[in-house]
Design a protein around this motif. Structure first.
Motif, PDB file in Angstrom:
ATOM      1  N   GLY A  94      10.202   7.909  -2.388  1.00  0.00           N
ATOM      2  CA  GLY A  94      10.178   6.620  -3.070  1.00  0.00           C
ATOM      3  C   GLY A  94      10.532   5.465  -2.155  1.00  0.00           C
ATOM      4  O   GLY A  94      10.537   4.316  -2.574  1.00  0.00           O
ATOM      5  N   HIS A  95      10.822   5.789  -0.901  1.00  0.00           N
ATOM      6  CA  HIS A  95      11.224   4.763   0.065  1.00  0.00           C
ATOM      7  C   HIS A  95      10.313   4.727   1.297  1.00  0.00           C
ATOM      8  O   HIS A  95      10.719   4.239   2.347  1.00  0.00           O
ATOM      9  CB  HIS A  95      12.672   5.003   0.506  1.00  0.00           C
ATOM     10  N   LYS A 141       4.079   6.023  -5.177  1.00  0.00           N
ATOM     11  CA  LYS A 141       4.731   5.822  -6.481  1.00  0.00           C
ATOM     12  C   LYS A 141       4.525   7.060  -7.365  1.00  0.00           C
ATOM     13  O   LYS A 141       3.407   7.436  -7.670  1.00  0.00           O
ATOM     14  CB  LYS A 141       4.167   4.579  -7.176  1.00  0.00           C
ATOM     15  N   GLY A 142       5.634   7.679  -7.717  1.00  0.00           N
ATOM     16  CA  GLY A 142       5.590   8.824  -8.607  1.00  0.00           C
ATOM     17  C   GLY A 142       5.154  10.132  -7.991  1.00  0.00           C
ATOM     18  O   GLY A 142       5.066  11.146  -8.682  1.00  0.00           O
ATOM     19  N   ALA A 143       4.862  10.159  -6.697  1.00  0.00           N
ATOM     20  CA  ALA A 143       4.441  11.409  -6.055  1.00  0.00           C
ATOM     21  C   ALA A 143       5.626  12.376  -5.991  1.00  0.00           C
ATOM     22  O   ALA A 143       6.736  11.992  -5.608  1.00  0.00           O
ATOM     23  CB  ALA A 143       3.899  11.133  -4.656  1.00  0.00           C
ATOM     24  N   VAL A 160       0.840  -1.206   0.000  1.00  0.00           N
ATOM     25  CA  VAL A 160       0.000   0.000   0.000  1.00  0.00           C
ATOM     26  C   VAL A 160       0.872   1.252   0.000  1.00  0.00           C
ATOM     27  O   VAL A 160       0.625   2.188  -0.774  1.00  0.00           O
ATOM     28  CB  VAL A 160      -0.973  -0.001   1.197  1.00  0.00           C
ATOM     29  N   GLN A 161       1.893   1.288   0.854  1.00  0.00           N
ATOM     30  CA  GLN A 161       2.748   2.478   0.910  1.00  0.00           C
ATOM     31  C   GLN A 161       3.494   2.661  -0.402  1.00  0.00           C
ATOM     32  O   GLN A 161       3.632   3.789  -0.890  1.00  0.00           O
ATOM     33  CB  GLN A 161       3.720   2.404   2.103  1.00  0.00           C
ATOM     34  N   ASP A 162       3.970   1.582  -1.007  1.00  0.00           N
ATOM     35  CA  ASP A 162       4.632   1.676  -2.319  1.00  0.00           C
ATOM     36  C   ASP A 162       3.683   2.264  -3.359  1.00  0.00           C
ATOM     37  O   ASP A 162       4.045   3.183  -4.099  1.00  0.00           O
ATOM     38  CB  ASP A 162       5.104   0.298  -2.788  1.00  0.00           C
ATOM     39  N   PRO A 175      -4.009   3.973  -4.345  1.00  0.00           N
ATOM     40  CA  PRO A 175      -4.616   4.883  -5.328  1.00  0.00           C
ATOM     41  C   PRO A 175      -6.011   4.467  -5.797  1.00  0.00           C
ATOM     42  O   PRO A 175      -6.830   5.331  -6.108  1.00  0.00           O
ATOM     43  CB  PRO A 175      -3.622   4.862  -6.494  1.00  0.00           C
ATOM     44  N   ASP A 176      -6.305   3.183  -5.825  1.00  0.00           N
ATOM     45  CA  ASP A 176      -7.638   2.720  -6.222  1.00  0.00           C
ATOM     46  C   ASP A 176      -8.720   3.137  -5.236  1.00  0.00           C
ATOM     47  O   ASP A 176      -9.906   3.043  -5.544  1.00  0.00           O
ATOM     48  CB  ASP A 176      -7.668   1.192  -6.357  1.00  0.00           C
TER      49      ASP A 176
END
Length: 172
Positions: free
Chosen positions: A31-32, A24-26, A18-20, A86-87
């Motif tokens: 990114g970690h 992602k791309g924010a 979920v955290q990944d 994101p969903d």
């Protein structure tokens, strides 16, 4: 229906995913964030009652963690990362996680919660510039984005520089 509950050992992989996905791309992300959560577990800064998941139909769809940093030798919670898959954006899950995190901190007599984030977003949860309460960031360039939400156990004599838990230096 969304259930907010404490994270368990069974949730580690789902929380990481979920955290990944959430970061992602924010533009503001390292990114970690998922690696940071993994690194915090098992440290003195880790506080299991302050790692919460949002679950829908048995699936983890969001996560928030607060871990201990310090101000003048006093342990104070630093919130983050907070992420929602994101969903599931736009369904109030992030707000529910934030309200639950603040309620858990207040119920455990924590003096405050500190975070680094957009004041336009976090102001609605009662966050204000930390400098208003005499709390300064480790990095002065954080200024405007470095915020605090004082809680019932707040003590006005608490002043100084907030230092995040050591894993933030590596992954934050």
């Amino acid at each position: 229906m969304t259930l907010i509950r404490r994270e368990t050992d069974r949730d580690h992989a789902a929380v990481h995913a979920v955290q990944d996905a959430a970061f992602k791309g924010a533009a503001h992300a390292s990114g970690h964030e998922a690696d940071l959560v993994d690194a915090l577990r098992g440290t003195e800064a880790w506080a299991p009652p302050h790692s919460l998941v949002a679950e829908i139909d048995g699936a983890v769809v969001g996560h928030v963690v607060s871990s201990y940093g310090t101000v003048a030798g006093t342990r104070v919670l630093g919130l983050g990362p907070i992420g929602v898959h994101p969903d599931r954006h736009g369904q109030g899950i992030g707000s529910a996680l934030m309200h639950a995190a603040l309620a858990a901190a207040d119920a455990r007599d924590e003096p405050a919660v500190i975070l680094l984030g957009d004041p336009g977003l976090y102001g609605r949860f009662g966050f204000v510039p930390a400098a208003d309460h005499g709390i300064e960031p480790e990095h002065p360039e954080w200024g405007y984005y470095f915020q605090i939400r004082t809680l019932t156990a707040w003590d006005d004599s608490l002043k100084g520089t907030f230092a995040y838990a050591p894993p933030f230096a590596e992954f934050g």
